[in-house]
Design an enzyme around this catalytic site. Structure first.
Site, mmCIF file in Angstrom:
data_model
loop_
_atom_site.group_PDB
_atom_site.id
_atom_site.type_symbol
_atom_site.label_atom_id
_atom_site.label_comp_id
_atom_site.label_asym_id
_atom_site.label_seq_id
_atom_site.Cartn_x
_atom_site.Cartn_y
_atom_site.Cartn_z
ATOM 1 N N GLY A 1 -127.692 -26.711 26.720
ATOM 2 C CA GLY A 1 -127.712 -25.303 27.117
ATOM 3 C C GLY A 1 -128.086 -24.414 25.937
ATOM 4 O O GLY A 1 -127.523 -23.329 25.752
ATOM 5 N N ALA B 1 -130.462 -22.426 25.108
ATOM 6 C CA ALA B 1 -131.001 -21.077 25.250
ATOM 7 C C ALA B 1 -130.014 -20.106 25.885
ATOM 8 O O ALA B 1 -130.278 -18.907 25.949
ATOM 9 C CB ALA B 1 -132.283 -21.108 26.083
ATOM 10 N N MET C 1 -123.874 -19.058 25.075
ATOM 11 C CA MET C 1 -122.995 -19.908 24.275
ATOM 12 C C MET C 1 -123.808 -20.846 23.402
ATOM 13 O O MET C 1 -123.458 -21.089 22.245
ATOM 14 C CB MET C 1 -122.069 -20.710 25.199
ATOM 15 N N GLY D 1 -116.892 -28.232 26.361
ATOM 16 C CA GLY D 1 -116.178 -26.997 26.654
ATOM 17 C C GLY D 1 -116.372 -26.569 28.096
ATOM 18 O O GLY D 1 -115.932 -25.493 28.492
ATOM 19 N N THR E 1 -115.836 -26.245 32.044
ATOM 20 C CA THR E 1 -114.681 -26.263 32.934
ATOM 21 C C THR E 1 -115.149 -26.358 34.382
ATOM 22 O O THR E 1 -116.343 -26.304 34.667
ATOM 23 C CB THR E 1 -113.809 -25.004 32.746
ATOM 24 N N MET F 1 -111.643 -23.500 23.038
ATOM 25 C CA MET F 1 -111.614 -23.996 21.666
ATOM 26 C C MET F 1 -111.250 -22.947 20.635
ATOM 27 O O MET F 1 -111.237 -23.221 19.444
ATOM 28 C CB MET F 1 -112.964 -24.626 21.320
ATOM 29 N N HIS G 1 -112.775 -12.505 33.416
ATOM 30 C CA HIS G 1 -114.000 -12.925 32.749
ATOM 31 C C HIS G 1 -115.194 -12.145 33.287
ATOM 32 O O HIS G 1 -115.099 -11.443 34.294
ATOM 33 C CB HIS G 1 -114.247 -14.423 32.959
ATOM 34 N N LYS H 1 -119.286 -15.855 35.503
ATOM 35 C CA LYS H 1 -118.483 -17.078 35.499
ATOM 36 C C LYS H 1 -118.375 -17.634 36.908
ATOM 37 O O LYS H 1 -118.147 -16.894 37.872
ATOM 38 C CB LYS H 1 -117.091 -16.801 34.927
#
Length: 265
Positions: free
Chosen positions: A7, A9, A12, A97, A99, A124, A154, A158
Site C-alpha cells: 500500500g 501510495a 499510511m 497493522g 484490522t 502500533m 475515525h 475507515k
C-alpha cells in the site's frame, strides 16, 4: 534492514516510507500497490515526498517482498492475507497493522506465523499500547458495578467498525475482569435495548471528516466516571511503531508477536 511497504501510495504507506527514510539502519527495498493504482511505475520515495529512492511502485507483490527482510502491511484483509502467504513462502518477516480480518483470514495469518516471525497489532502507537495496559489494570481494580464503555472515532474512509484498536481495548478490559469479551460485549445499540446488563462492555463507533483516531474507555459507576483517552494527531506514531517492530523482528524465531513484546510491556 531492508523493508518492503504494501500500500505504498496510500496515506499510511507514504508515512511509513517517510519514517524509513529518517531511520538509521533501515532502507526501502520494495513498494507494492494494487494493479489499478495510478502510482505504478513511479519512484516510491518521490510519491512519499522524500526524494527518489530507486524503488519503483509495482503490483508484483512476490518480487517486492522477496527483495526485503521484512514487509510492513497496513492494507485490507484480503491483500494482507495474500502478502502473508508470500512472506511465509519467501522467508520474509512481516509487520501487520491491518484490522477487520475474519476468523478464517486470521487463521491464515496464524498459519504463516509458523514459518516466519510476524508482529501483528491493532495499533502500533506507543501511547495506545500503554493505554491498553492501563485499561487492563483498571478493569482488574474496579468491580463490575463500574460499567465499561469504549468510544472511538475515525475518518470517514475507515471501513471496519468498531475499530481494531477499540476491540483490542475491549479485550484488555475483559482480561482485567477475567472474562471472554465475546460473551459480554455489546457492539452496537438500536431501538428498545432494555436496561444495561451488569458486566457488559459496550462499544460506540463514530465516523467523519479526517479524524486520525480517538479512543476513550469509560468506567462509570453511580457516583463517578473515570475516562482514559488516547488521541492520534497524525499517522506518524503508527509508522514509528511499525518501523520499530520491523527492526525488532530481526533474528526472531517464527511466531506471532504483539506490540507488548516489542515494547517489553
Amino acid at each position: 534492514m531492508k523493508i518492503a511497504i504494501a500500500g505504498a501510495a496510500g496515506r499510511m504507506g507514504q508515512m511509513l516510507i517517510q519514517r524509513i527514510a529518517n531511520t538509521d539502519g533501515c532502507s526501502l527495498a520494495g513498494a507494492i500497490e494494487s494493479a489499478s493504482s495510478n502510482a505504478l511505475g513511479r519512484d516510491a520515495g518521490e510519491v512519499a515526498g522524500v526524494g527518489a529512492k530507486g524503488v519503483k511502485i509495482v503490483s508484483d507483490s512476490a518480487a517486492a517482498i522477496a527483495a526485503a527482510q521484512v514487509v510492513i502491511d497496513f492494507t485490507v484483509p484480503a491483500a494482507t492475507v495474500a502478502h502473508a502467504a508470500i512472506a511465509a513462502d519467501k522467508g520474509v518477516a512481516m509487520v501487520i497493522g491491518t484490522t477487520g480480518l475474519s476468523p478464517e483470514q486470521s487463521a491464515l495469518i496464524h498459519a504463516a506465523a509458523k514459518k516466519v516471525p510476524i508482529m501483528w497489532a491493532a495499533n502500533m502507537a506507543l501511547g495506545v499500547n500503554i493505554l491498553m495496559a492501563l485499561v487492563e489494570k483498571t478493569a482488574a481494580l474496579l468491580d463490575p458495578s463500574y460499567d465499561i464503555e469504549i468510544f472511538e472515532m475515525h475518518h470517514r474512509h475507515k471501513i471496519d467498525a468498531p475499530s481494531g484498536t477499540a476491540l483490542a481495548l475491549g479485550h484488555s478490559a475483559a482480561a482485567g475482569r477475567k472474562v471472554e469479551l465475546e460473551k459480554v460485549w455489546r457492539r452496537s445499540r438500536d431501538g428498545h435495548t432494555g436496561a444495561r446488563p451488569t458486566g457488559e462492555i459496550g462499544f460506540a463507533a463514530l465516523r467523519g471528516g479526517e479524524e486520525v483516531g480517538v479512543h476513550t474507555v469509560m468506567f462509570a459507576s453511580a457516583g463517578e466516571r473515570l475516562e482514559l483517552t488516547h488521541r492520534s494527531f497524525s499517522r506518524e506514531g503508527y509508522a514509528m511503531g511499525a518501523v520499530m517492530a520491523a527492526k525488532w523482528l530481526e533474528g526472531r524465531k517464527p511466531g506471532l508477536y504483539g506490540m507488548k513484546d516489542v515494547l517489553g510491556l
